[in-house]
Write a protein that holds these residues in place. Sequence first.
Motif, short mmCIF file in Angstrom:
data_model
loop_
_atom_site.label_atom_id
_atom_site.label_comp_id
_atom_site.label_asym_id
_atom_site.label_seq_id
_atom_site.Cartn_x
_atom_site.Cartn_y
_atom_site.Cartn_z
N ILE A 155 58.97 62.16 49.03
CA ILE A 155 57.76 61.96 48.21
C ILE A 155 56.67 61.32 49.05
O ILE A 155 55.50 61.76 49.05
N LEU A 156 57.03 60.27 49.80
CA LEU A 156 56.04 59.58 50.63
C LEU A 156 55.55 60.48 51.76
O LEU A 156 54.35 60.51 52.07
N PHE A 159 53.03 62.93 50.43
CA PHE A 159 51.72 62.33 50.22
C PHE A 159 50.98 62.16 51.54
O PHE A 159 49.77 62.43 51.62
N SER A 190 47.56 54.81 49.87
CA SER A 190 48.87 55.23 49.36
C SER A 190 49.39 54.35 48.23
O SER A 190 50.59 54.38 47.95
N VAL A 193 51.49 56.22 45.28
CA VAL A 193 52.83 56.70 45.64
C VAL A 193 53.74 55.53 46.00
O VAL A 193 54.95 55.56 45.74
N THR A 196 55.07 54.15 42.86
CA THR A 196 56.10 55.03 42.31
C THR A 196 57.46 54.78 42.97
O THR A 196 58.46 54.54 42.28
N GLY A 283 51.45 59.03 41.16
CA GLY A 283 52.24 59.15 42.38
C GLY A 283 53.21 60.31 42.34
O GLY A 283 53.38 61.02 43.32
N GLY A 287 53.15 63.60 44.77
CA GLY A 287 54.31 63.95 45.58
C GLY A 287 54.86 65.33 45.29
O GLY A 287 55.66 65.84 46.06
#
Length: 291
Positions: A155-156, A159, A190, A193, A196, A283, A287
């Motif tokens: 996910i990170l 992003f 960020s 995210v 999240t 977030g 992602g």
Amino acid sequence: MKPTKGEQLFYFVNECILLLAALSCLFPLLHVIALAFSDFDAVMSGMVTLWPKGWSTEAFRLLLEGGRVPRALLNNVVITLVGLVLSLVFTTAAAYPLARKRFYARRFFTLAFVFTMLFNGGLIPTYLVVNSLDLLNTYWALWLPGLVSTFNMLILRTFFLSLPEELFDSAEIDGCGELRTLFRIVLPLSLPVFATIALFYGVGYWNNFVSVLIYINQTEMQNLTLLVQQMIQSQSILEGLNNAPDSGQIPMTPESIRAAGILVLVAPMLLVYPFLQKYFVKGVMIGSIKG
């Protein structure tokens, strides 16, 4: 466009189903709250449903005046805060290089991370590794095996990939190195995210039960999640709380003490979630834009 009658019917049925699903999750919580704040006679008579009867906070007093519950709650806080910081740091350290196009081996390492989502060593080999590293009865046994979640890392990484490449080019022209670019440009952008994945990690560490049960044998190091599970299964722990010398003359039912323990366990997450909800939705959507 104005929805058709068929679409309106679909939305209505869908909202009704979601409402029933939400109520099915809410009613058990309301029942636990009612049990925790009801007095002995009301609980014993079976009159408590969704609203407390004969308001009483003795169950919470019994829990918090004893030594085990405050200690277990403090252990929960330590495990969650330290584990959350470590996981965020190392997840960022893994995701950022894999999002940089100049990193020539990023495809190989990304596939290596994804491989761990499909296959793992299993419980017994993991226990043997933890034991061989002398991590039993230490919190490092809870932090190190799950330090980086591949799902959260992806996910990170996604992003970071969605950020315009021009940002990195302009930072490089201004003389910023990779670390300065990360801390001065990427991380401030960020926050959604990060909120999240912080929620994901925080809930995981706070509710950690299996790892504590396997790796932590010392009672004073166990967390509140394990203690609540023991309270649900063991009548002797509840009787010890109810018959403590400083518990007074007011008796409490095991159901009330169990309900109070459950509320003490879930209350912090319920209080934190509303503050992270707006970041949480944003977030997750960010992602999921591209993989």
